[in-house]
Write a protein that holds these residues in place. Sequence first.
Motif, short mmCIF file in Angstrom:
data_model
loop_
_atom_site.label_atom_id
_atom_site.label_comp_id
_atom_site.label_asym_id
_atom_site.label_seq_id
_atom_site.Cartn_x
_atom_site.Cartn_y
_atom_site.Cartn_z
N ALA A 33 3.24 18.37 29.30
CA ALA A 33 3.37 16.90 29.40
C ALA A 33 2.92 16.45 30.88
N LEU A 34 2.32 17.06 31.93
CA LEU A 34 1.70 16.66 32.84
C LEU A 34 0.25 16.33 32.45
N LYS A 46 -0.08 0.45 31.83
CA LYS A 46 0.92 0.15 32.56
C LYS A 46 1.85 1.53 32.95
N ILE A 47 2.28 1.50 33.97
CA ILE A 47 2.97 2.83 34.59
C ILE A 47 4.36 3.25 33.71
N VAL A 48 4.94 2.33 33.27
CA VAL A 48 6.07 2.46 32.45
C VAL A 48 5.73 3.19 31.09
N ASP A 49 4.64 2.88 30.57
CA ASP A 49 4.09 3.65 29.38
C ASP A 49 3.64 5.01 29.81
N LEU A 50 3.14 5.31 30.77
CA LEU A 50 3.00 6.53 31.25
C LEU A 50 4.16 7.58 31.46
N CYS A 51 5.27 6.76 32.01
CA CYS A 51 6.55 7.58 32.21
C CYS A 51 7.08 7.61 30.79
N GLU A 52 7.20 6.74 30.06
CA GLU A 52 7.61 6.85 28.54
C GLU A 52 6.87 8.12 27.98
N ALA A 53 5.87 8.20 27.86
CA ALA A 53 4.94 9.19 27.21
C ALA A 53 5.27 10.65 27.71
N GLY A 54 5.38 10.67 29.21
CA GLY A 54 5.80 12.06 29.37
C GLY A 54 7.26 12.35 29.00
N ASP A 55 8.08 11.46 29.22
CA ASP A 55 9.71 11.85 28.63
C ASP A 55 9.40 12.19 27.24
N ALA A 56 8.79 11.50 26.55
CA ALA A 56 9.04 11.50 25.03
C ALA A 56 8.46 12.87 24.49
N PHE A 57 7.32 13.27 25.31
CA PHE A 57 6.69 14.56 25.21
C PHE A 57 7.72 15.68 25.28
N ILE A 58 8.16 15.49 26.40
CA ILE A 58 9.27 16.62 26.81
C ILE A 58 10.55 16.48 25.61
N ARG A 59 11.05 15.35 25.34
CA ARG A 59 12.18 15.48 24.29
C ARG A 59 11.49 15.89 23.02
N GLU A 60 10.41 15.69 22.77
CA GLU A 60 10.04 16.05 21.23
C GLU A 60 9.76 17.54 21.37
N GLN A 61 8.94 18.15 22.40
CA GLN A 61 8.52 19.65 22.53
C GLN A 61 9.98 20.27 22.37
N THR A 62 10.95 20.10 23.45
CA THR A 62 12.26 21.01 23.56
C THR A 62 13.00 20.66 22.32
N VAL A 108 -2.74 8.67 42.36
CA VAL A 108 -1.57 8.84 41.60
C VAL A 108 -0.79 10.00 41.81
N LYS A 109 0.58 9.87 41.81
CA LYS A 109 1.29 11.11 41.85
C LYS A 109 2.35 11.31 40.65
N ILE A 110 2.17 12.24 39.88
CA ILE A 110 2.98 12.37 38.84
C ILE A 110 3.97 13.30 39.03
N ASP A 111 5.19 13.09 38.76
CA ASP A 111 6.40 14.17 38.96
C ASP A 111 7.23 13.99 37.75
N MET A 112 7.62 15.20 37.29
CA MET A 112 8.39 15.42 36.25
C MET A 112 9.25 16.67 36.04
N GLY A 113 10.12 16.97 35.17
CA GLY A 113 10.88 18.10 34.74
C GLY A 113 11.45 18.27 33.56
N CYS A 114 11.67 19.52 33.13
CA CYS A 114 12.08 20.07 31.65
C CYS A 114 13.01 21.03 31.88
N HIS A 115 14.07 21.13 30.83
CA HIS A 115 15.00 22.19 30.94
C HIS A 115 15.06 22.75 29.65
N ILE A 116 15.32 24.08 29.36
CA ILE A 116 15.87 24.69 28.03
C ILE A 116 17.28 25.42 28.64
N ASP A 117 18.24 24.95 27.62
CA ASP A 117 19.50 25.61 28.22
C ASP A 117 19.96 25.46 29.75
#
Length: 390
Positions: A33-34, A46-62, A108-117
């Motif tokens: 995702a990073l 747009k920064i919001v588009d980048l944030c949405e792309a990161g979250d959408a990828f994590i949701r799709e993959q998990t 540019v500082k990118i910060d994100m997190g993902c979890h499984i169970d």
Amino acid sequence: MADEIREENEELDLSSPEVVTKYKSAAEIVNKALQLVLSQCKPKVKIVDLCEAGDAFIREQTGNMYKNVKKKIEKGVAFPTCVSVNNTVCHFSPLASDESVLEDGDIVKIDMGCHIDGFIAVVAHTHVLQEGPVTGRAADVIAAANTAAEVALRLVRPGKKNKDVTEAIQKVAAAYDCKIVEGVLSHQMKQFVIDGNKVVLSVSAPDTKVDEAEFEENEVYSIDIVTSTGEGKPKLLDEKQTTIYKRAVDKSYHLKMKASRFIFSEISQKFPIMPFSARALEEKRARLGLVECVNHDLLQPYSVLHEKPGDLVAHIKFTVLLMPNGSDRVTSHALQELQPTKTVDDDEIKAWLALGTKTKKKGGGKKKKAKKEDKADAAVPVDDASTNGV
């Protein structure tokens, strides 16, 4: 449901191979995702588009994992994607209506997190929007964060104490004539707990005290390093910029406003434990309702903090598993080529970087191999001879 899972499996840790697999799967997804968000970081995006792309990828993959299990496994975004630029320190993840864009030369500082169970992997990375090597103070501040992260990786090990790490990272930042930013905490992580009780302070300060703690085998940590060319004392400039919150599960209050009750009910259903972005809520109603929830401590806000204009800020965060055979850093991304103005000459810092991250194997026959592995894990400080950090 997450509360029940946590109570039921309170003792689950890295001694379980299944838990290790879940941590590593979450790490693999967040690393990808990073990479995806980085590939889209271009001027005028747009920064919001980048944030949405990161979250959408994590949701799709998990969403594609553990589909055919009898018991539903919670999975998804553990920390919403943030893209904080230049002197903005952290947590910038704007609402859909925000028009902020990246510009050429931005740090540019990118910060994100993902979890499984509930097993969480987090990462943060700093990238300068430019062609060619990064030079000058921008290179210094990124090199300071990266070298401090490498030192922390070697000191977060069983038998060492949290204060050892605090002192070391400040020394590294000073070698690059930078400051470690105050108020940033590195936390132990457990199942469904992103901010556990064992904490590493970024800066020792009289008004910030944490309990002394020793690192232990089978623990997991989020190591969070933020460096600045300024004073390292960030300020909250505008509460309206705050969009990331986490439900405070130990607090209760009877909300007065209908909008607040509606929003809090939605949050309790959708985001019972993990931090979330207000983008996921209905925007108009959320603005009204969130204020009352925060005022009565039902939600913990992740404020957008800023250094002074002109200051440069870098952020490196990684997840480390304290395995029986050594420390396993499971989240990271290679740096751009850096040409800092400072060189690390301090013998103590060099000695820390020379430490391996793997424990030497016991017993005969394998000793040589273990030594070789250990040596390969040694890091070098980022200086002007470096090509891309460590």
